[in-house]
Design an enzyme around this catalytic site. Structure first.
Site, PDB file in Angstrom:
ATOM      1  N   MET A  30       0.847  -1.192   0.000  1.00  0.00           N
ATOM      2  CA  MET A  30       0.000   0.000   0.000  1.00  0.00           C
ATOM      3  C   MET A  30       0.887   1.250   0.000  1.00  0.00           C
ATOM      4  SD  MET A  30      -3.418  -1.021   2.021  1.00  0.00           S
ATOM      5  CE  MET A  30      -2.842  -0.790   3.686  1.00  0.00           C
ATOM      6  N   LEU A  33       6.736   3.004   1.374  1.00  0.00           N
ATOM      7  CA  LEU A  33       7.646   1.853   1.428  1.00  0.00           C
ATOM      8  C   LEU A  33       8.795   2.069   2.412  1.00  0.00           C
ATOM      9  CD1 LEU A  33       7.877   0.990  -2.386  1.00  0.00           C
ATOM     10  CD2 LEU A  33       6.259   0.129  -0.672  1.00  0.00           C
ATOM     11  N   HIS A  34       9.145   1.001   3.116  1.00  0.00           N
ATOM     12  CA  HIS A  34      10.280   1.011   4.041  1.00  0.00           C
ATOM     13  C   HIS A  34      11.144  -0.212   3.729  1.00  0.00           C
ATOM     14  CE1 HIS A  34       7.952  -2.078   6.037  1.00  0.00           C
ATOM     15  NE2 HIS A  34       6.937  -1.236   6.139  1.00  0.00           N
ATOM     16  N   HIS A  37       9.516  -3.638   3.133  1.00  0.00           N
ATOM     17  CA  HIS A  37       9.020  -3.878   1.769  1.00  0.00           C
ATOM     18  C   HIS A  37      10.187  -4.188   0.827  1.00  0.00           C
ATOM     19  CE1 HIS A  37       5.714  -0.975   3.114  1.00  0.00           C
ATOM     20  NE2 HIS A  37       5.046  -2.052   2.771  1.00  0.00           N
ATOM     21  N   GLN A  61     -10.220  -2.311   2.863  1.00  0.00           N
ATOM     22  CA  GLN A  61      -9.702  -3.006   4.043  1.00  0.00           C
ATOM     23  C   GLN A  61      -9.575  -2.100   5.266  1.00  0.00           C
ATOM     24  OE1 GLN A  61      -5.879  -4.020   1.989  1.00  0.00           O
ATOM     25  NE2 GLN A  61      -4.992  -3.731   4.022  1.00  0.00           N
ATOM     26  N   SER A 189       7.103  -0.535   9.728  1.00  0.00           N
ATOM     27  CA  SER A 189       5.710  -0.430   9.311  1.00  0.00           C
ATOM     28  C   SER A 189       5.491   0.955   8.717  1.00  0.00           C
ATOM     29  CB  SER A 189       4.804  -0.605  10.539  1.00  0.00           C
ATOM     30  OG  SER A 189       3.505  -0.126  10.256  1.00  0.00           O
ATOM     31  N   SER A 190       4.631   1.028   7.711  1.00  0.00           N
ATOM     32  CA  SER A 190       4.330   2.329   7.116  1.00  0.00           C
ATOM     33  C   SER A 190       3.735   3.263   8.159  1.00  0.00           C
ATOM     34  CB  SER A 190       3.344   2.164   5.963  1.00  0.00           C
ATOM     35  OG  SER A 190       3.887   1.278   5.015  1.00  0.00           O
TER      36      SER A 190
HETATM   37  O1  PAF Z   1      -0.221  -5.689   3.721  1.00  0.00           O
HETATM   38  C1  PAF Z   1      -0.630  -4.847   2.925  1.00  0.00           C
HETATM   39  O2  PAF Z   1       0.053  -3.864   2.584  1.00  0.00           O
HETATM   40  C2  PAF Z   1      -2.026  -4.991   2.338  1.00  0.00           C
HETATM   41  O3  PAF Z   1      -2.883  -5.557   3.261  1.00  0.00           O
HETATM   42  C3  PAF Z   1      -2.058  -5.760   0.992  1.00  0.00           C
HETATM   43  C4  PAF Z   1      -1.566  -7.188   1.178  1.00  0.00           C
HETATM   44  C5  PAF Z   1      -1.194  -5.033  -0.008  1.00  0.00           C
HETATM   45  C6  PAF Z   1      -3.491  -5.832   0.464  1.00  0.00           C
HETATM   46  O4  PAF Z   1      -4.032  -4.573   0.238  1.00  0.00           O
END
Ligand code: PAF
Length: 283
Positions: A30, A33-34, A37, A61, A189-190
């Site tokens: 999403m 990025l860190h 990722h 979500q 974590s973002s």
């Molecule tokens: O973990 C995440 O960043 C999100 O839940 C994902 C897997 C990209 C789904 O939107």
């Protein structure tokens, strides 16, 4: 790196890669990025000829509108990081591209109890939304390997289940990659970007609490450990959703030190409005 915004264009490109027998690795994100990722990216680049990363902040979500609104966005830096770390393709769809007109947003995935415990209990509907986006993204990318971070342990189990529900387990192999931590132990974590200076100093208390549980595991009763852990977080200024000690294979709570079973401690807690999660194997 090639950037695709349209699913069709990406699919046409990947079709050619497949014709050349190139394996496709996929890192869904999403954004914001860190290094966590980027480590997924590195695993994918090592194992596949083509690595696709997606950045899509999936509205479906977020059970909390404010969390969605405040979700960090650092697109320019993200593109730079992906490019300098060797990513081949960035998929950057908008909402309509992932959920086209006519898409049934009320679809339901039968995830069983996994949908209603821990994260599922405190973020109702969250995993249904995750499955919706991941199903759509996997349909578009059709990777041979999918890279996920162990920080989101329950999400890894949910996506594994989704892949079975879809009958894709032969086509898509899941790689679950270790948690990356800052030097003080805070899991990357973002959402860490949302912590101010003072909160950032408090934040490693989650990891320290998990280490406390690990250190005492087998020496104290599970009930006492969970209570002490929650108290420690409270003292550090956290509002705790849960501290659970669970079977790593099922995520069901354990009441005893069950020899021969992998056991995990998982925690979710807020510092002010920022919700952080983490987990650690305790045996
Ligand atoms: O973990 C995440 O960043 C999100 O839940 C994902 C897997 C990209 C789904 O939107």
């Amino acid at each position: 790196m090639i950037i695709f915004k349209k699913a069709k264009d990406l699919q046409n490109h990947l079709q050619i890669c497949r014709q050349k027998n190139q394996g496709i690795g996929f890192v869904p994100t999403m954004g914001a990025l860190h290094d966590g990722h980027l480590s997924l990216l590195t695993y994918s680049i090592a194992e596949n000829q083509v690595t696709v990363c997606s950045i899509f902040v999936n509205p479906a979500q977020f059970n909390d509108v404010n969390d969605f609104k405040k979700y960090p966005s650092t697109l320019e830096q993200d593109i730079f990081k992906l490019e300098t770390n060797g990513c081949h393709i960035l998929f950057l769809p908008n909402v309509e591209e992932v959920y086209p007109e006519g898409f049934d947003k009320k679809r339901h995935y039968d995830l069983g109890y996994l949908d209603t415990i821990l994260e599922g209990k405190f973020r109702p509907g969250h995993f249904q939304g995750v499955c919706m986006a991941v199903e759509q993204l996997l349909n578009i990318v059709q990777p041979g390997r999918l890279y996920l971070g162990q920080k989101d342990y329950q999400q890894c189990m949910i996506i594994t289940k989704l892949i079975h529900i879809m009958g894709w387990q032969e086509e898509i192999k899941i790689r679950i990659c270790p948690i990356l931590r800052e030097t003080d132990g805070l899991a990357m974590s973002s959402r860490n970007m949302r912590l101010d200076e003072e909160q950032r100093v408090q934040a490693p208390a989650i990891y320290n609490t998990l280490l406390f549980v690990k250190g005492k595991f087998g020496k104290e009763s599970i009930g006492k450990l969970k209570k002490d852990a929650a108290e420690r977080l409270h003292e550090k200024g956290f509002k705790t959703d849960y501290v659970e000690i669970a079977n790593a294979a099922t995520l069901l709570p354990v009441t005893d030190n069950e020899p021969g079973t992998d056991i995990l401690c998982l925690a979710a807690a807020y510092i002010d409005g920022v919700r952080l999660i983490d987990n650690i194997m305790v045996n």
